[in-house]
Write a protein that holds these residues in place. Structure first.
Motif, PDB file in Angstrom:
ATOM      1  N   ASP A   1       1.004  10.392   0.663  1.00  0.00           N
ATOM      2  CA  ASP A   1       1.952   9.554   1.394  1.00  0.00           C
ATOM      3  C   ASP A   1       3.325  10.213   1.474  1.00  0.00           C
ATOM      4  O   ASP A   1       4.051  10.047   2.460  1.00  0.00           O
TER       5      ASP A   1
ATOM      6  N   ALA B   1       3.537   6.674   4.388  1.00  0.00           N
ATOM      7  CA  ALA B   1       2.640   5.577   4.032  1.00  0.00           C
ATOM      8  C   ALA B   1       1.870   5.083   5.252  1.00  0.00           C
ATOM      9  O   ALA B   1       0.839   4.433   5.123  1.00  0.00           O
ATOM     10  N   ARG B   2       2.381   5.410   6.435  1.00  0.00           N
ATOM     11  CA  ARG B   2       1.649   5.153   7.685  1.00  0.00           C
ATOM     12  C   ARG B   2       1.644   6.440   8.489  1.00  0.00           C
ATOM     13  O   ARG B   2       2.632   7.179   8.520  1.00  0.00           O
TER      14      ARG B   2
ATOM     15  N   GLN C   1      -5.073   4.843  11.344  1.00  0.00           N
ATOM     16  CA  GLN C   1      -5.443   4.514   9.973  1.00  0.00           C
ATOM     17  C   GLN C   1      -5.416   5.750   9.076  1.00  0.00           C
ATOM     18  O   GLN C   1      -5.854   6.824   9.457  1.00  0.00           O
ATOM     19  N   ARG C   2      -4.859   5.601   7.860  1.00  0.00           N
ATOM     20  CA  ARG C   2      -4.925   6.668   6.865  1.00  0.00           C
ATOM     21  C   ARG C   2      -6.296   6.654   6.205  1.00  0.00           C
ATOM     22  O   ARG C   2      -6.831   5.590   5.910  1.00  0.00           O
TER      23      ARG C   2
ATOM     24  N   GLU D   1      -8.487   0.585  -0.527  1.00  0.00           N
ATOM     25  CA  GLU D   1      -8.077  -0.676   0.091  1.00  0.00           C
ATOM     26  C   GLU D   1      -6.752  -1.169  -0.486  1.00  0.00           C
ATOM     27  O   GLU D   1      -5.893  -1.672   0.249  1.00  0.00           O
ATOM     28  N   LYS D   2      -6.566  -1.013  -1.790  1.00  0.00           N
ATOM     29  CA  LYS D   2      -5.330  -1.441  -2.427  1.00  0.00           C
ATOM     30  C   LYS D   2      -4.120  -0.702  -1.858  1.00  0.00           C
ATOM     31  O   LYS D   2      -3.027  -1.262  -1.773  1.00  0.00           O
ATOM     32  N   HIS D   3      -4.340   0.545  -1.446  1.00  0.00           N
ATOM     33  CA  HIS D   3      -3.246   1.358  -0.903  1.00  0.00           C
ATOM     34  C   HIS D   3      -3.252   1.394   0.626  1.00  0.00           C
ATOM     35  O   HIS D   3      -2.583   2.240   1.228  1.00  0.00           O
ATOM     36  N   GLY D   4      -4.007   0.504   1.245  1.00  0.00           N
ATOM     37  CA  GLY D   4      -4.001   0.405   2.695  1.00  0.00           C
ATOM     38  C   GLY D   4      -4.671   1.569   3.397  1.00  0.00           C
ATOM     39  O   GLY D   4      -4.328   1.881   4.543  1.00  0.00           O
ATOM     40  N   MET D   5      -5.627   2.202   2.733  1.00  0.00           N
ATOM     41  CA  MET D   5      -6.331   3.331   3.326  1.00  0.00           C
ATOM     42  C   MET D   5      -7.782   2.948   3.602  1.00  0.00           C
ATOM     43  O   MET D   5      -8.353   2.082   2.927  1.00  0.00           O
TER      44      MET D   5
END
Length: 361
Positions: free
Chosen positions: A264, A269-270, A276-277, A300-304
């Motif tokens: 990141d 982070a995006r 999508q990362r 999933e917790k880190h938005g990946m």
């Protein structure tokens, strides 16, 4: 475009024909594989000389089988891709020499593929994952975090400073009398075990960086087994298998948190384009269900988005080499017939000389 791939870096003799179809499900035209498990099982691990001889005995037939299954001949191919390293040098030489002979005889381009790049790009064969993505490559011979930024463009964030996770699985299985390969055997036995019974170490736990260490864990398993007496019960073994598997999972997840933070920091982070990362796992150990489950939850917790190739593409195979060759061929990256066989070949040469994060100055 059709590419033949040849893989002989360890104990799998494999060939495949792939094409650049738009749909992932249509990319693998044929795939042939000879697994040497029976040959190496009596020794509890891969014997290089036996592996090389098995490659010599089976490779020609597998190439013919793969071409026949694809309904093509050598003349129909656009290129020939082959693993040129890293790996057991005898096996690598068998595949590379064969591919060179075919390329010379047919006038087809030769593509010398880094075996690690084959694993790194296997997810693009099965799922078309865009660059950049964070890759955990975890197998019998390799354990490292890599940022895949493009074809031939890789940054290594961390690697094992001693043994790979897959080797630790194999050695632990041998100690428990489970046979070879160790990974699937440990996973099966662990289902009936108590992962909290044995307090095993987590080397480099909560330390900076993304490097791994599994040597001390193997020693701890041996000492724990000895503590069970001269005749450990089946339950003793199941509990130790579960405790070992949980320790490996904890180590990898701890290192993965650091790798995500570094990724990141490099790419945000995006993703800049809003896509999508992706967190990708590849290699034989990535077939472990407990590890996959833990990585899915962490991503999933880190938005990946967590992505991994199908199980048959996690272990060594010809399709990933053919696909890596195809991706390189698209960019005009071909090799001459004097391409060397390499026992060692880091994806990120710049990282090879760097000390691991926990090293003393």
């Amino acid at each position: 475009m059709l590419v033949l791939g040849i893989e002989t870096s360890c104990d799998e003799t494999a060939c495949a024909v792939v094409r650049d179809a738009a749909e992932p499900a249509r990319r693998i035209v044929s795939h042939s594989l000879f697994s040497q498990l029976r040959e190496h099982a009596p020794y509890g691990g891969v014997v290089p000389e036996i592996a090389s001889r098995a490659h010599i005995e089976h490779l020609d037939g597998l190439i013919a089988e793969s071409l026949t299954a694809a309904g093509v001949t050598l003349v129909d191919l656009d290129a020939i891709a082959v693993t040129a390293g890293p790996g057991l040098i005898g096996g690598v030489m068998v595949g590379l020499t064969t591919a060179k002979a075919l390329a010379y005889a047919t006038g087809k381009p030769l593509i010398a593929v880094n075996h690690l790049e084959g694993h790194a790009l296997s997810v693009r064969l099965s799922d078309s994952v865009p660059f950049p993505y964070l890759l955990l490559l975890v197998s019998g011979g390799h354990c490292q975090f890599i940022v895949a930024e493009g074809i031939g463009q890789y940054r290594r964030l961390g690697t094992t400073i001693d043994d790979a996770a897959g080797e630790a699985f194999d050695k632990t299985a041998k100690l428990l009398g489970l046979g070879y390969p160790g990974g699937p055997a440990i996973e099966r036995l662990a289902r009936s075990g108590d992962a909290a019974r044995f307090d095993l170490p987590r080397p480099l736990w909560r330390k900076p960086g993304c490097d791994f260490s599994f040597s001390g864990l193997k020693t701890a398993v041996r000492l724990a087994l000895e503590s069970c007496g001269d005749a450990p019960t089946q339950q003793d073994k199941a509990d130790l298998a579960a405790s070992f598997q949980q320790a490996v999972l904890d180590i990898i997840l701890d290192r993965a948190r650091n790798a995500i933070a570094l990724f990141d920091g490099m790419h945000g982070a995006r993703q800049k384009d809003g896509t999508q990362r992706h967190f990708v796992a590849a290699g034989g150990v990535a077939a472990n269900a407990a590890l996959r489950g833990g990585l899915v939850a962490l991503a999933e917790k880190h938005g990946m988005a967590f992505t991994a190739p199908p199980l048959n593409l996690c272990t060594d195979n010809g399709a990933m080499i053919a696909w890596a060759g195809l991706e390189r061929f698209r960019l005009g990256l071909v090799d001459t017939l004097d391409a060397p066989a390499r026992a060692r070949w880091p994806l990120d040469p710049d990282a090879a000389a760097k000390p691991f994060a926990g090293a003393k100055a």
